[in-house]
Design a protein around this motif. Structure first.
Motif: not given
Length: 376
Positions: A26-27, A59-60, A64-65, A339-343
């Motif tokens: 999802i992220a 970090l993502v 996560l990726a 932005g990236t943080l909000a997403l």
């Protein structure tokens, strides 16, 4: 620790890990949405000059990726073994594949086609359905046959990686600077649909030609692990402990280096390096779960039990995230310029909301999509 609902202990590791694996999917889908169809799976940090956005993206890329795809593929195979065992071993003597699993794969394929063509071009359900068809007879194979097939499919995947990497490294003409297309750019329904559907079909062709062997290898490995009851049988605990001790820290360190390098390529708008890292992430990603999953099974059982109810509704969770991204981020929706943080924060809230909803549904209720798929 009270969990709110009772989850059978033998299913808690599988269901909890499945719910956990959906968070990276999802992220990454939400962060990379604006980069599709010409980029992805991740997008450059937004705002571009924000150190916070750059750090979050790193970090993502590290944590996560690619991790969700690898783990979900493994768990897909593991679930096949559990389902086959619960339906009785009399099917092992049948000459024809299990009709129930075959019908489920067909239904999953139809869902994937509709999802990919109409909602989100980065659909993974079509790929899973195709791989599921290829491993229909897996539960009836001898373990020696399964092990041999895992190595064969993994070898084919490695061989297919070489020409792809060669092309990405040396074909600079494909990365000439030009205005990138975006599913987030305002457009009419017809234009957006043509862009989304075209990318979906191109992705499926690329998957069949390149990615399918790797996914099948992961699924067969999961199937073999399920046959051996790797997550639940006490005899495997020493092995899981050795894996956690051997792979957890090296896997995190290697992925941290890889994730930082990938994020730098995105920050520099280096589309060629971004494509190379995106391809390699499918192979590098497995180095973290191979240590993290055993550690969770040994030391995080209570958290897996908390997550387990959501693991029974992952299809709805996944499709719901795509519908939400269509409504909020697409050019035919609100096209919110987050932005990236909000997403990342929004994806965490969405995932956490599903955890709470699944716990309220109880152990016996199924949402319509899961019920329809299970009734095949």
């Amino acid at each position: 620790m009270p969990t709110g609902i009772q989850v059978p202990q033998r299913h808690a590791p599988l269901d909890g890990l499945r719910a956990l694996a959906l968070l990276p999917v999802i992220a990454v889908n939400w962060i990379g949405y604006a980069a599709l169809p010409d980029g992805g799976p991740l997008a450059a940090p937004k705002p571009a000059d924000s150190l916070v956005a750059q750090a979050v993206l790193a970090l993502v890329a590290t944590l996560l990726a690619g991790k969700g795809l690898a783990l979900l593929s493994f768990l897909f195979g593991y679930s096949q073994a559990v389902s086959f065992r619960e339906r009785g071993r009399h099917a092992a003597s049948c000459a024809e594949p299990d009709g129930h699993r075959s019908r489920r794969m067909r239904r999953l394929l139809w869902i994937g086609l509709a999802h990919g063509l109409l909602v989100y071009s980065g659909d993974i359900l079509t790929a899973y359905a195709l791989c599921g068809v290829l491993m229909l007879r897996g539960p009836t194979m001898r373990l020696r046959q399964l092990r041999r097939r895992i190595w064969v499919w993994a070898g084919v995947a490695a061989l297919l990686l070489m020409p792809s990497l060669f092309w990405l490294v040396f074909d600079h003409s494909s990365f000439a600077p030009e205005a990138p297309r975006s599913l987030a750019a305002p457009a009419s329904w017809a234009d957006w649909w043509a862009l989304n559907a075209g990318h979906y079909l191109l992705m499926q062709l690329g998957f069949v030609l390149q990615g399918l062997p790797l996914f099948v290898a992961w699924m067969l490995a999961g199937l073999m692990a399920g046959r051996l009851q790797l997550f639940t049988h006490a005899r495997w605990r020493p092995l899981l402990k050795r894996w956690a001790e051997r792979w957890l820290l090296p896997g995190l360190l290697f992925n941290a280096i890889f994730g930082w390098a990938w994020s730098q390529a995105l920050c520099d708008q280096n589309h060629q390096l971004d494509a190379i890292y995106g391809l390699l992430s499918l192979f590098v990603a497995v180095l973290m779960p191979i240590g993290l999953v055993p550690w969770l099974l040994l030391h995080g059982q209570r958290w897996l039990i908390v997550l387990a109810p959501a693991g029974r509704h992952t299809l709805s969770l996944y499709l719901g995230s795509s519908l939400l991204s269509l409504a909020c981020f697409s050019g035919v929706g609100l096209a919110l310029p987050w932005g990236t943080l909000a997403l990342v924060a929004a994806s965490l809230l969405y995932w956490a909301g599903w955890i709470m909803l699944a716990r309220r549904l109880g152990p016996r209720r199924r949402l319509p999509l899961e019920a329809w798929l299970a009734s095949a």
